[in-house]
Design an enzyme around this catalytic site. Structure first.
Site, PDB file in Angstrom:
ATOM      1  N   ASN A   1      58.138 109.440   6.728  1.00 20.81           N
ATOM      2  CA  ASN A   1      57.584 109.578   8.073  1.00 20.81           C
ATOM      3  C   ASN A   1      57.380 111.075   8.259  1.00 20.81           C
ATOM      4  O   ASN A   1      58.313 111.799   8.611  1.00 20.81           O
ATOM      5  CB  ASN A   1      58.536 109.017   9.130  1.00 20.81           C
ATOM      6  CG  ASN A   1      57.937 109.128  10.529  1.00 20.81           C
ATOM      7  OD1 ASN A   1      56.886 109.751  10.726  1.00 20.81           O
ATOM      8  ND2 ASN A   1      58.606 108.530  11.507  1.00 20.81           N
TER       9      ASN A   1
ATOM     10  N   ARG B   1      63.969 112.037  22.576  1.00 26.73           N
ATOM     11  CA  ARG B   1      62.554 112.375  22.604  1.00 26.73           C
ATOM     12  C   ARG B   1      61.701 111.150  22.935  1.00 26.73           C
ATOM     13  O   ARG B   1      61.666 110.203  22.158  1.00 26.73           O
ATOM     14  CB  ARG B   1      62.194 112.887  21.201  1.00 26.73           C
ATOM     15  CG  ARG B   1      60.756 113.189  21.002  1.00 26.73           C
ATOM     16  CD  ARG B   1      60.459 113.353  19.511  1.00 26.73           C
ATOM     17  NE  ARG B   1      59.073 113.680  19.340  1.00 26.73           N
ATOM     18  CZ  ARG B   1      58.378 113.421  18.260  1.00 26.73           C
ATOM     19  NH1 ARG B   1      58.949 112.836  17.221  1.00 26.73           N
ATOM     20  NH2 ARG B   1      57.122 113.747  18.182  1.00 26.73           N
TER      21      ARG B   1
ATOM     22  N   ALA C   1      54.264 114.693  12.794  1.00 25.89           N
ATOM     23  CA  ALA C   1      52.971 115.332  13.113  1.00 25.89           C
ATOM     24  C   ALA C   1      52.237 115.840  11.867  1.00 25.89           C
ATOM     25  O   ALA C   1      50.999 115.906  11.859  1.00 25.89           O
ATOM     26  CB  ALA C   1      53.191 116.466  14.100  1.00 25.89           C
TER      27      ALA C   1
ATOM     28  N   ASN D   1      60.650 117.149  14.423  1.00 21.36           N
ATOM     29  CA  ASN D   1      61.040 116.588  15.732  1.00 21.36           C
ATOM     30  C   ASN D   1      61.738 115.234  15.644  1.00 21.36           C
ATOM     31  O   ASN D   1      62.232 114.743  16.659  1.00 21.36           O
ATOM     32  CB  ASN D   1      59.830 116.490  16.687  1.00 21.36           C
ATOM     33  CG  ASN D   1      59.185 117.842  16.924  1.00 21.36           C
ATOM     34  OD1 ASN D   1      59.874 118.800  17.268  1.00 21.36           O
ATOM     35  ND2 ASN D   1      57.890 117.965  16.685  1.00 21.36           N
TER      36      ASN D   1
ATOM     37  N   GLU E   1      54.491 104.899   3.625  1.00 18.53           N
ATOM     38  CA  GLU E   1      54.377 105.701   4.844  1.00 18.53           C
ATOM     39  C   GLU E   1      54.892 104.872   6.022  1.00 18.53           C
ATOM     40  O   GLU E   1      54.507 103.713   6.168  1.00 18.53           O
ATOM     41  CB  GLU E   1      52.897 106.063   5.052  1.00 18.53           C
ATOM     42  CG  GLU E   1      52.610 106.790   6.342  1.00 18.53           C
ATOM     43  CD  GLU E   1      51.106 107.052   6.538  1.00 18.53           C
ATOM     44  OE1 GLU E   1      50.285 106.665   5.664  1.00 18.53           O
ATOM     45  OE2 GLU E   1      50.754 107.635   7.573  1.00 18.53           O
TER      46      GLU E   1
HETATM   47  C1  DQA Z   1      55.348 109.494  14.361  1.00 19.57           C
HETATM   48  C2  DQA Z   1      53.925 109.515  14.935  1.00 19.57           C
HETATM   49  C3  DQA Z   1      53.341 110.906  14.877  1.00 19.57           C
HETATM   50  O1  DQA Z   1      52.013 110.911  15.412  1.00 19.57           O
HETATM   51  C4  DQA Z   1      54.174 111.865  15.701  1.00 19.57           C
HETATM   52  O2  DQA Z   1      53.683 113.176  15.590  1.00 19.57           O
HETATM   53  C5  DQA Z   1      55.624 111.801  15.363  1.00 19.57           C
HETATM   54  C6  DQA Z   1      56.241 110.511  15.034  1.00 19.57           C
HETATM   55  C7  DQA Z   1      56.019 108.112  14.511  1.00 19.57           C
HETATM   56  O3  DQA Z   1      57.021 107.884  13.828  1.00 19.57           O
HETATM   57  O4  DQA Z   1      55.570 107.300  15.316  1.00 19.57           O
HETATM   58  O5  DQA Z   1      56.335 112.796  15.441  1.00 19.57           O
HETATM   59  O6  DQA Z   1      55.259 109.780  12.970  1.00 19.57           O
END
Ligand code: DQA
Length: 151
Positions: free
Chosen positions: A76, A19, A79, A12, A100
């Protein structure tokens, strides 16, 4: 260790910009990639920037980072951060530096985002600083890699 850094983005994140901009900001992933390229050039790092929606595809990207003996991975996992033992295991097999990154402050959000399967295998974690988090991760990467770099 090489100066090559994989920047891996999970599901995503291709929708960034559209988004939930109130949570993830107005920049697109292409904008973030562009900023990373500028920062990496300034720091003397090479980057391979990718986004995948599939868990297995991210695992394969980590395998590639292992086989090319990359110096680092900025990840990153979106989810999958909160669910993926497969990504955790793949990262365990990587010898270089792992950072991370999350755009949002996952600890200030829903309980299910508080658990990370990436953090136990990461050298460092950056959350809540938006796109700047990626650039900070590259700076931290450079200070860890640059002394022992084979270009
Ligand atoms: C995310 C935080 C995650 O919990 C979420 O599912 C994402 C984006 C962030 O960059 O803040 O898709 O990794």
């Amino acid at each position: 260790m090489s100066n090559l850094v994989y920047i891996l983005n999970g599901p995503n994140l291709n929708l960034l910009g559209k988004r939930e901009p109130e949570t993830y900001g107005a920049l697109t992933l292409a904008d973030i990639e562009c900023r990373c390229r500028e920062t990496a050039t300034m720091l003397g790092l090479r980057i391979d920037f990718r986004q995948k929606n599939g868990e297995g595809e991210l695992v394969e990207d980590i395998h590639e980072a292992i086989s090319t003996a990359a110096g680092g991975i900025v990840i990153n996992a979106a989810a999958y951060t909160h669910t993926s033992i497969a990504i955790h295991d793949a990262l365990r097999a990587f010898d270089g530096v792992i950072i991370e990154v999350h755009l949002s402050n996952v600890h200030a959000r829903e309980e299910f985002r508080h658990r990370s399967f990436i953090s136990p295998v990461a050298d460092g974690v950056i959350a809540g600083l938006g796109a700047e988090g990626y650039e900070l991760a590259l700076r931290a990467m450079a200070s860890r890699l640059i002394e022992h770099v084979e270009v």
